[in-house]
Design an enzyme around this catalytic site. Structure first.
Site, PDB file in Angstrom:
ATOM      1  N   GLU A 263      40.642 -15.334  28.335  1.00 57.33           N
ATOM      2  CA  GLU A 263      40.872 -16.415  27.379  1.00 57.33           C
ATOM      3  C   GLU A 263      42.294 -16.400  26.846  1.00 57.33           C
ATOM      4  O   GLU A 263      42.934 -17.441  26.703  1.00 57.33           O
ATOM      5  CB  GLU A 263      39.889 -16.307  26.196  1.00 57.33           C
TER       6      GLU A 263
ATOM      7  N   HIS B 285      39.906 -14.749  41.761  1.00 64.20           N
ATOM      8  CA  HIS B 285      40.795 -13.655  42.161  1.00 64.20           C
ATOM      9  C   HIS B 285      41.684 -13.246  40.976  1.00 64.20           C
ATOM     10  O   HIS B 285      41.868 -12.065  40.697  1.00 64.20           O
ATOM     11  CB  HIS B 285      41.640 -14.080  43.345  1.00 64.20           C
TER      12      HIS B 285
END
Lengths: 376, 486
Positions: free
Chosen positions: B163, B378
């Site tokens: 985040e 990824h």
């Protein structure tokens, strides 16, 4: 066909004779020259002793350095392809017998593995002395050298380092090596902050410099001029001694022009200096020894004295390390320069076999360039 | 199933009496069985019961829990087998410098896939229940709870840092979601003296060893408390104190380093091994092959842990290799290996525990393939829905979550509950938010640290360049970030 062969051999012999004579001058006083290059008989170390020095050839000097390194540090290791029986150039003779298979051992045929393994060993505080059989085969290890060894300390914030790593490789022309036994790849490595590149010119230099490289707390690539393994014979102190890194040496004093070189090429340059003297040109010859970090001060001081520079190396001229030296000297000594910086180097071709004498930066090419520069 | 000749059938009959082989032959598919049988290198199994710490010795099952082991010089068995052959002179043994061979007039190709499916070791089922007759290393309540707490912490750490990147507070982040069990369980099975060479998806190992949330945050923000001195991207953690080598973005380059380090440990006779982690993608790099080969030849105590999570950025394993996973490659190099359910914390713990014993006591490398799934993208520079279905990701996240699975097990043991759960999660969350705030406000390292540590000492060319740079900074201060002290 026979004539072609004869002529070719003749030229090769000339080249070798040139080198042989050149070697007489480049090294210390009591010198014995080994037999001619191609059909070499083994030049065992001579019985001539001078104090505690002995007249030995380059591979013996390297061998001595390795013996000393392993003797003085129980955490030193020597490994690479074929090192166990003594190595293809006999540099590691006697080490396995004396120090055991756990410290001196063959590795699988895999340069990236040799260097990667060496980095790990060095990272644990050991002295990892890795051998790459020919500098021509160092490229599989290039990633490990550039991305890992060179950046190991920096990227970790100095929490880790692989300073104990030394990579040795024979480099340079040998008279018949062709594409893959003659390369001088030093320029690739000079572009990598974090490693050192060191090239000795003679047996005495080699022993001292190699010991310094092994003990230096930074990863080092040490290129050994293979042509000189047997051909160069010099008085070499038998004891443990080190020569400083990043310090260039003025090996011949002069006032008209500065010549800068390293390794086997210096003996050719010396020959050119001697001949130039007959024409009244006084040449100063500088052995760089460490290519990175290189000793700009010594070279600049010499250029300020002479006002002219000529750089010579076997590696192809374009992108060669001579370009770096030239640019740096022009930056710092522009107003002092009386002529453009000259470079007499290998051609921009893969290293040829039959055409080797044409490719090489010969004494006469250098001599011509000296005269052109002085008469500019 | 070609090559059934008279001789061959005789061989099979003779071998039927040997433990387990006939049953395996029935089980095997894709098997050029003759090629395997005629292979001089006889397959042997190491039952897990030979490894001391394992419980349930009587639960030895043919279906589960085999260690598929290859013993190269166990010529006694093969000699026995071939002694009873009718046409003995056609099958002589011969010594070449490259190895001992058993000659045969029958042309046999070794199959491209293994004789027997490479069994995948698991101990907990998908609901966190112990599978009956399983062999595993017992874990105490203290360790189990610590493992779970660390796994949960890792999850929260990942969520919050991800985040933070999305909010533009850090430049980059890589999550470990879905691979918490591999991280934590393997770390728990190791000891603090074991040297770790990570790839970049193993921060859980650092976490287990005591790296604080503040230390993670400092590295991600590249502030002056970052041990890496702000030189590398976020998630490039390193700690010499915790024996965790600094992460580098280069793939698989750390694998041969681990071998060299392991060799050093062996020479120093340390009760420790080297451990290195990498993904399925990393096993395609030359360094992987170089390292396994070196490890076998040098007999180094190193554990290779492959996180086979199915994806190398967008490249699925079918585009990565055609071998039957990674563990099978070990045999090709003379390295003992095992395939483990990477989402089963208990199985991971046991396998790594056993691997460590063997590595150190027998001076050998071990390859552990942990099969799992990369639930996250990824990295923050990737949107994996572009190359795989969103519901596939969701399924693995919900139904196959290793953290939930382990929690069910510790809850069943009465070691954990919903209260402790919510307490832990809110506490960690608060700690993390605070750590981020502190890290964000902290000063960056000084510009002098641009020039240090290239070498042990600063060389003259860098002194020159620093002087010149400072001149430039003075003349054009606006070109440079304000938070880096000059």
């Amino acid at each position: 066909m026979f004539i072609v062969k004869f002529v070719f051999l003749h030229f090769v012999c000339l080249l070798q004779r040139e080198r042989e004579m050149a070697l007489r001058n480049i090294m210390g006083k009591r010198v014995r020259i080994g037999l001619m290059g191609r059909r070499l008989l083994s030049t065992a170390t001579c019985d001539v002793e001078s104090g505690n020095s002995k007249s030995i050839n380059l591979y013996s000097a390297i061998n001595q350095a390795l013996h000393v390194a392993l003797e003085t540090d129980p955490r030193a290791f020597v490994f690479g392809e074929d090192v166990s029986f003594g190595g293809v150039f006999r540099c590691t003779t006697g080490l396995a017998d004396r120090f055991g298979k756990a410290r001196v051992f063959n590795t699988p045929l895999c340069e990236q593995g040799i260097v990667g393994f060496g980095i790990g060993l060095a990272a644990m505080g050991n002295r990892a002395i890795a051998e790459i059989q020919f500098a021509d085969y160092i490229y599989p290890a290039f990633d490990q050298i550039v991305n890992e060894a060179a950046k190991f300390r920096y990227r970790s914030g100095n929490q880790f380092n692989c300073g104990g790593l030394t990579i040795r490789a024979p480099y340079g022309a040998v008279g018949h090596g062709g594409h893959y036994h003659s390369q001088s790849p030093e320029a690739f490595f000079c572009h990598v902050p974090g490693i050192k590149v060191v090239i000795p010119r003679s047996p005495r230099q080699a022993k001292g410099l190699l010991l310094s490289c092994i003990r230096d707390p930074n990863p080092v690539v040490f290129f050994e001029p293979k042509w000189l393994y047997r051909l160069a014979v010099e008085e070499v102190p038998e004891h443990d001694y080190m020569l400083p890194l990043s310090e260039a040496e003025v090996i011949r004093q002069g006032s008209d022009i500065t010549l800068v070189g390293w390794g086997a090429q210096l003996s050719i340059m010396e020959q050119a200096c001697i001949e130039a003297e007959k024409d009244g040109i006084s040449c100063e010859l500088v052995d760089l020894k460490t290519l990175i970090p290189w000793d700009k001060e010594t070279v600049e001081a010499s250029v300020r004295k002479t006002g002219r520079v000529l750089i010579s190396h076997e590696a192809p001229v374009t992108g060669g390390f001579g370009g770096e030296i030239s640019a740096s000297i022009v930056e710092s000594c522009f107003l002092r320069l009386e002529a453009p910086v000259a470079r007499v180097c290998g051609l921009d071709t893969p290293f040829p076999l039959v055409f080797e004498p044409f490719y090489m930066p010969t004494k006469n090419k250098i001599l011509d360039a000296i005269k052109a520069t002085v008469n500019y | 199933m070609a090559f059934f000749s008279k001789n061959s059938r005789t061989i099979i009959n003779n071998l039927k009496s040997k433990a387990g082989l006939s049953r395996l032959m029935k089980q095997s598919r894709n098997c050029c069985s003759m090629s395997c049988l005629n292979n001089t290198n006889c397959c042997r199994f190491i039952p897990l019961t030979t490894i001391p710490q394992l419980r349930n010795p009587d639960s030895y099952s043919h279906k589960k829990g085999f260690l598929f082991c290859f013993q190269r010089f166990q010529s006694t068995t093969s000699e026995q087998q071939f002694a009873s052959l009718p046409n003995g002179e056609h099958n002589q043994e011969l010594d070449f410098p490259g190895g001992k061979v058993v000659l045969s007039p029958e042309m046999q190709f070794l199959s491209e896939s293994p004789c027997v499916y490479n069994h995948c070791y698991r101990v907990l089922d998908d609901n966190g229940q112990l599978i009956s007759n399983s062999n595993f290393v017992q874990v105490s309540e203290e360790i189990a709870v610590k493992m779970y707490s660390n796994m949960a912490t890792l999850q929260i750490l990942d969520t919050i840092f991800y985040e933070a990147q999305r909010q533009g507070r850090i430049s980059f982040y890589v999550t470990t979601i879905g691979e918490e069990a591999i991280n934590i369980a393997s770390a728990a099975a190791l000891k603090s003296d074991d040297i770790v060479f990570p790839q970049y998806r193993e921060p859980g190992v650092l976490l287990w060893r005591g790296f604080t949330l503040q230390e993670f945050a400092n590295q991600c923000f590249g502030n002056k408390a970052d041990y890496g001195k702000g030189r590398q991207m976020p998630v490039h953690y390193g700690s010499n104190k915790l024996n965790y080598f600094t992460v580098a973005s280069t793939i698989a380059t750390q694998i041969p380093h681990a071998v060299g380090a392991a060799y050093s440990l062996k020479m120093d006779k340390k009760d420790a091994c080297a451990v290195t982690y990498f993904g399925d993608g990393g096993t395609s790099e030359g360094d992987f092959h170089a390292a396994l080969n070196f490890a076998a030849v040098t007999e180094s105590p190193v554990i290779f842990i492959c996180r086979n999570n199915g994806w190398a950025i967008s490249t699925p394993t079918s585009d990565q290799f055609r071998s039957e996973g990674i563990a099978v490659r070990g045999q090709a190099y003379g390295v003992r290996s095992i395939r483990v359910d990477g989402n089963d914390a208990l199985a991971m713990y046991s396998a790594v525990h056993a691997a460590r014993e063997m590595a150190i006591n027998e001076h050998r490398p071990i390859l552990v393939e942990a099969v799992t799934y990369r639930v996250g993208h990824h990295s923050t520079s990737d949107d994996s829905t572009k190359y795989r279905p969103a519901d596939e990701i969701e399924w693995w996240k919900m139904a196959r979550d290793p953290v939930t699975r382990f929690r069910k097990w510790i809850e069943a043991n009465g070691w954990w509950g919903s209260e402790t759960e919510s307490q832990l999660r809110s506490s960690i969350r608060n700690q993390l938010l605070q750590a981020i705030q502190i890290a964000e406000r902290a000063e960056k390292p000084p510009v002098n640290d641009l020039f240090t540590d290239v070498y042990d000492n600063i060389p003259s060319n860098l002194h020159e360049q620093e002087k010149w740079l400072r001149g430039t900074i003075n003349r054009h201060p606006k070109d440079y970030p304000a938070d880096v002290p000059v």
